[in-house]
Scaffold this motif. Structure first.
Motif, PDB file in Angstrom:
ATOM      1  N   ASN A 228       0.887  -1.277  -0.105  1.00 43.41           N
ATOM      2  CA  ASN A 228       0.064  -0.110   0.030  1.00 43.41           C
ATOM      3  C   ASN A 228       0.819   1.174   0.032  1.00 43.41           C
ATOM      4  O   ASN A 228       1.518   1.543   0.793  1.00 43.41           O
ATOM      5  N   PRO A 229       0.978   2.084  -1.053  1.00 44.18           N
ATOM      6  CA  PRO A 229       1.733   3.133  -1.188  1.00 44.18           C
ATOM      7  C   PRO A 229       1.430   4.330  -0.001  1.00 44.18           C
ATOM      8  O   PRO A 229       0.493   4.259   0.009  1.00 44.18           O
ATOM      9  N   ILE A 230       2.525   4.781   0.464  1.00 43.59           N
ATOM     10  CA  ILE A 230       2.332   5.981   1.349  1.00 43.59           C
ATOM     11  C   ILE A 230       1.699   6.929   0.766  1.00 43.59           C
ATOM     12  O   ILE A 230       1.823   7.274  -0.526  1.00 43.59           O
ATOM     13  N   PRO A 231       0.811   7.665   1.397  1.00 48.19           N
ATOM     14  CA  PRO A 231       0.333   8.969   0.763  1.00 48.19           C
ATOM     15  C   PRO A 231       1.261   9.869   0.157  1.00 48.19           C
ATOM     16  O   PRO A 231       2.147  10.181   0.981  1.00 48.19           O
ATOM     17  N   ALA A 232       1.053  10.512  -0.852  1.00 50.23           N
ATOM     18  CA  ALA A 232       2.139  11.264  -1.653  1.00 50.23           C
ATOM     19  C   ALA A 232       2.429  12.587  -0.625  1.00 50.23           C
ATOM     20  O   ALA A 232       3.505  12.986  -0.823  1.00 50.23           O
ATOM     21  N   ALA A 233       1.256  12.978   0.134  1.00 47.79           N
ATOM     22  CA  ALA A 233       1.818  14.195   0.744  1.00 47.79           C
ATOM     23  C   ALA A 233       2.788  13.772   2.006  1.00 47.79           C
ATOM     24  O   ALA A 233       3.292  14.776   2.502  1.00 47.79           O
ATOM     25  N   ALA A 234       2.931  12.476   2.362  1.00 53.23           N
ATOM     26  CA  ALA A 234       3.567  12.256   3.380  1.00 53.23           C
ATOM     27  C   ALA A 234       4.995  11.605   2.915  1.00 53.23           C
ATOM     28  O   ALA A 234       6.066  11.258   3.864  1.00 53.23           O
ATOM     29  N   GLU A 235       5.056  11.146   1.678  1.00 48.82           N
ATOM     30  CA  GLU A 235       6.310  10.531   1.311  1.00 48.82           C
ATOM     31  C   GLU A 235       7.738  11.259   1.223  1.00 48.82           C
ATOM     32  O   GLU A 235       7.687  12.609   1.144  1.00 48.82           O
TER      33      GLU A 235
END
Length: 301
Positions: A228-235
């Motif tokens: 499950n990819p990390i949310p883009a805002a948190a990466e």
């Protein structure tokens, strides 16, 4: 006759009522961050699962007793405990026989969840093949557990400090489905994407749940890895993270750090080199995994 974990009142009630349950590991509490941040994070992850309509079951061994679900008092006790063992398949029974307290890794959490009748587990990232494993043979027990124990594990991929291509090869050899949620690129833990193509892709929690059930109907052993990819805002993008990981890995080699000491050393150095951003991202990806795991658990009925 299998040893059944002690269920917390909340988890026991959920099982009796047929509610969705999501297992959680406990090494993030005892080995991931200091008190009281570890306790605050554990409570946040549990609350995220409740908000999504499921029940959290944090797994741990307390004074030799295996628990599936902790009360808030037990969670606080574990968060402040000293000399807590880090338990995997090889030492789980020994720690319990000695009456000790231990936090569960991915492998041990899968074992306990299966014993408790819990089918879905949310974590941060799985262990895997360490860099240089062709010489050290350092391969996490998590990979073989995924091949043996029928639990679907939601993670942000494998920890990015590992040799991820070799990790994927071992999972393929062991017949473990690696399903990335919502994208074709295999996620890289702190980073949402990587150059690696995901072996499989699914876009709906209901489909992931159906695949879990289908494996059981086919009589196939083992579980599924849901990346499950990390949310883009948190990466933290790979272009920024890769040089930091390389620097930390070189430092570990120069200091002769090996075995179980490698991962904690690397994570601490990466925390320092990113000025804490790696830990912030880690917390966000765990919360994100908890949400998806709750959806999958609900779809399993």
């Amino acid at each position: 006759m299998s040893l059944k974990p002690v269920l917390s009142p909340e988890v026991a009630a959920a099982q009796a009522e047929g509610k969705a349950i999501v297992a959680l590991e406990s090494t993030i509490i005892t080995h991931g961050m200091p008190y009281p941040q570890n306790l605050e994070t554990a409570r946040r992850v549990e609350d995220e699962i409740r908000a999504a309509g499921a029940v959290p079951a944090t797994i741990a061994v307390l004074n030799g007793t295996l628990h599936a679900g902790l009360t808030d008092a037990q969670l606080e006790e574990l968060a402040q405990a000293k000399n807590v063992a880090k338990i995997s398949r090889a030492d789980m029974a020994v720690i319990m026989a000695q009456g000790r307290t231990g936090a569960t890794t991915v492998a041990a959490t899968m074992i306990a969840a299966h014993l408790a009748g819990i089918h879905v587990f949310a974590t941060g990232g799985i262990g895997g093949v360490h860099k240089g494993a062709e010489d050290s043979f350092d391969i996490s027990a998590d990979l073989l557990e995924l091949a043996a124990t029928p639990v679907s594990v939601v993670a942000a991929g494998a920890k990015a400090i590992l040799d991820v291509p070799k990790t994927l090869e071992v999972l393929e050899t062991q017949g473990v489905p690696v399903i990335t949620y919502g994208q074709d690129s295999f996620p890289a833990f702190w980073s949402a994407t990587s150059p690696l193509a995901s072996p499989l892709r699914m876009d709906a929690p209901e489909d992931i749940a159906k695949a879990h059930q289908m494996r059981g109907q086919l009589g196939l052993p083992g579980g599924q890895l849901i990346a499950n990819p990390i949310p883009a805002a948190a990466e933290i993008p790979q272009a920024e993270m890769n040089p930091i990981i390389d620097a930390a890995t070189t430092e570990a080699d120069e200091k002769g750090i090996t075995g179980k000491e490698v991962t904690p050393f690397l994570l601490q150095r990466i925390f320092e080199l990113t000025e804490g951003r790696s830990l912030t991202a880690n917390i966000e990806l765990v919360l994100n995994n908890a949400r998806l795991a709750a959806q999958i658990a609900k779809a399993l009925g």
